[in-house]
Design a protein around this motif. Sequence first.
Motif, PDB file in Angstrom:
ATOM      1  N   SER A 140       0.838  -1.201   0.000  1.00 26.18           N
ATOM      2  CA  SER A 140       0.000   0.000   0.000  1.00 26.18           C
ATOM      3  C   SER A 140       0.873   1.250   0.000  1.00 26.18           C
ATOM      4  CB  SER A 140      -0.896  -0.005   1.240  1.00 26.18           C
ATOM      5  OG  SER A 140      -1.603   1.199   1.332  1.00 26.18           O
ATOM      6  N   GLY A 141       0.634   2.129  -0.954  1.00 25.53           N
ATOM      7  CA  GLY A 141       1.398   3.368  -1.036  1.00 25.53           C
ATOM      8  C   GLY A 141       2.471   3.343  -2.102  1.00 25.53           C
ATOM      9  N   ILE A 142       2.690   2.203  -2.717  1.00 22.46           N
ATOM     10  CA  ILE A 142       3.664   2.132  -3.805  1.00 22.46           C
ATOM     11  C   ILE A 142       2.903   1.881  -5.100  1.00 22.46           C
ATOM     12  CG2 ILE A 142       5.648   0.924  -4.793  1.00 22.46           C
ATOM     13  CD1 ILE A 142       6.604   0.362  -1.979  1.00 22.46           C
ATOM     14  N   GLY A 143       2.875   2.916  -5.907  1.00 21.19           N
ATOM     15  CA  GLY A 143       2.229   2.835  -7.209  1.00 21.19           C
ATOM     16  C   GLY A 143       3.273   2.784  -8.305  1.00 21.19           C
ATOM     17  N   ASP A 144       2.826   2.921  -9.528  1.00 19.16           N
ATOM     18  CA  ASP A 144       3.720   2.810 -10.679  1.00 19.16           C
ATOM     19  C   ASP A 144       4.830   3.858 -10.677  1.00 19.16           C
ATOM     20  OD1 ASP A 144       2.298   0.637 -11.634  1.00 19.16           O
ATOM     21  OD2 ASP A 144       0.990   1.871 -12.906  1.00 19.16           O
ATOM     22  N   VAL A 145       4.508   5.087 -10.305  1.00 22.06           N
ATOM     23  CA  VAL A 145       5.510   6.156 -10.325  1.00 22.06           C
ATOM     24  C   VAL A 145       6.591   5.901  -9.285  1.00 22.06           C
ATOM     25  CG1 VAL A 145       5.891   8.622  -9.943  1.00 22.06           C
ATOM     26  CG2 VAL A 145       3.912   7.854 -11.260  1.00 22.06           C
ATOM     27  N   ARG A 146       6.181   5.619  -8.056  1.00 19.72           N
ATOM     28  CA  ARG A 146       7.172   5.359  -7.009  1.00 19.72           C
ATOM     29  C   ARG A 146       7.970   4.103  -7.331  1.00 19.72           C
ATOM     30  NH1 ARG A 146       5.133   6.651  -1.636  1.00 19.72           N
ATOM     31  NH2 ARG A 146       5.878   8.662  -2.258  1.00 19.72           N
ATOM     32  N   PHE A 147       7.296   3.076  -7.850  1.00 21.37           N
ATOM     33  CA  PHE A 147       7.998   1.844  -8.210  1.00 21.37           C
ATOM     34  C   PHE A 147       9.067   2.120  -9.256  1.00 21.37           C
ATOM     35  CE2 PHE A 147       8.502  -1.952 -10.874  1.00 21.37           C
ATOM     36  CZ  PHE A 147       9.021  -2.804  -9.923  1.00 21.37           C
ATOM     37  N   ALA A 148       8.766   2.968 -10.234  1.00 22.69           N
ATOM     38  CA  ALA A 148       9.744   3.302 -11.273  1.00 22.69           C
ATOM     39  C   ALA A 148      10.994   3.944 -10.660  1.00 22.69           C
ATOM     40  CB  ALA A 148       9.119   4.239 -12.310  1.00 22.69           C
ATOM     41  N   GLU A 149      10.797   4.746  -9.585  1.00 22.30           N
ATOM     42  CA  GLU A 149      11.943   5.366  -8.897  1.00 22.30           C
ATOM     43  C   GLU A 149      12.768   4.335  -8.128  1.00 22.30           C
ATOM     44  OE1 GLU A 149       9.941   8.123  -6.363  1.00 22.30           O
ATOM     45  OE2 GLU A 149       9.964   9.733  -7.863  1.00 22.30           O
ATOM     46  N   LEU A 150      12.105   3.277  -7.675  1.00 22.45           N
ATOM     47  CA  LEU A 150      12.748   2.281  -6.818  1.00 22.45           C
ATOM     48  C   LEU A 150      13.356   1.106  -7.567  1.00 22.45           C
ATOM     49  CD1 LEU A 150      10.058   2.148  -3.999  1.00 22.45           C
ATOM     50  CD2 LEU A 150      12.305   3.232  -3.876  1.00 22.45           C
ATOM     51  N   ARG A 151      12.800   0.764  -8.725  1.00 23.56           N
ATOM     52  CA  ARG A 151      13.144  -0.469  -9.435  1.00 23.56           C
ATOM     53  C   ARG A 151      14.643  -0.756  -9.500  1.00 23.56           C
ATOM     54  NH1 ARG A 151      10.195  -2.065 -14.656  1.00 23.56           N
ATOM     55  NH2 ARG A 151       8.962  -0.477 -13.655  1.00 23.56           N
ATOM     56  N   ASP A 152      15.435   0.230  -9.840  1.00 20.16           N
ATOM     57  CA  ASP A 152      16.877   0.008  -9.979  1.00 20.16           C
ATOM     58  C   ASP A 152      17.629   0.163  -8.659  1.00 20.16           C
ATOM     59  OD1 ASP A 152      16.547  -0.459 -12.708  1.00 20.16           O
ATOM     60  OD2 ASP A 152      16.795   1.669 -13.184  1.00 20.16           O
ATOM     61  N   ARG A 153      16.936   0.492  -7.599  1.00 19.87           N
ATOM     62  CA  ARG A 153      17.566   0.713  -6.313  1.00 19.87           C
ATOM     63  C   ARG A 153      17.355  -0.435  -5.338  1.00 19.87           C
ATOM     64  NH1 ARG A 153      18.269   5.890  -4.715  1.00 19.87           N
ATOM     65  NH2 ARG A 153      19.467   4.881  -3.110  1.00 19.87           N
ATOM     66  N   VAL A 154      16.533  -1.429  -5.763  1.00 15.72           N
ATOM     67  CA  VAL A 154      16.228  -2.553  -4.891  1.00 15.72           C
ATOM     68  C   VAL A 154      16.466  -3.866  -5.620  1.00 15.72           C
ATOM     69  CG1 VAL A 154      14.548  -1.287  -3.483  1.00 15.72           C
ATOM     70  CG2 VAL A 154      13.771  -2.503  -5.522  1.00 15.72           C
ATOM     71  N   ARG A 155      16.590  -4.934  -4.822  1.00 13.05           N
ATOM     72  CA  ARG A 155      16.739  -6.287  -5.360  1.00 13.05           C
ATOM     73  C   ARG A 155      16.123  -7.264  -4.393  1.00 13.05           C
ATOM     74  NH1 ARG A 155      23.026  -6.989  -3.811  1.00 13.05           N
ATOM     75  NH2 ARG A 155      22.662  -7.631  -1.690  1.00 13.05           N
ATOM     76  N   VAL A 156      15.987  -8.525  -4.829  1.00 16.42           N
ATOM     77  CA  VAL A 156      15.504  -9.592  -3.956  1.00 16.42           C
ATOM     78  C   VAL A 156      16.518 -10.701  -3.924  1.00 16.42           C
ATOM     79  CG1 VAL A 156      13.079  -9.073  -4.225  1.00 16.42           C
ATOM     80  CG2 VAL A 156      14.159 -10.656  -5.790  1.00 16.42           C
TER      81      VAL A 156
END
Length: 156
Positions: A140-156
């Motif tokens: 909750s609170g992570i939409g497409d725009v925020r996800f786009a900012e995070l995608r390259d900054r996180v991993r699993v």
Amino acid sequence: MHVVGAVARPGIVTLPGGSRVSDAVERSGSARDDADLARLNLARVLVDGERLYVPKVGETDIPAALDGSSGSGGGGAGAGSDGAGGGAGSAVDAVVDLNTADQTLLETLPGIGPSLAGRILAWRDEHGRFAAVEDLLDVSGIGDVRFAELRDRVRV
């Protein structure tokens, strides 16, 4: 596991599989009086090779020594939170492992404050490990725009 921060004896500790953050803190001689244990998920199961950072009360920045230049970090607050693979740089530039990062490390990500970091941790506690970075979209609170900012900054 590498325990650093507000513990009596920072350094490498060896723990059996299934150990928790509380076990690592205890094995490091316990938390110091200035440790902010409320920011750690003491019940979180550790991941082999992670770094656990125990923050001090009032501390908001992760020290430069935890810039992600060594190992996968994570977890818990600290965790080791460097969460990043090799390479130098600041904690702000580090890639964060969603499965090991603690509150403090998550808050270093763009657009992630205390509330959203807490929701990420709650999602992980409820659903288990993130299987893919895209699972962040279920928080909750992570939409497409925020996800786009995070995608390259996180991993699993």
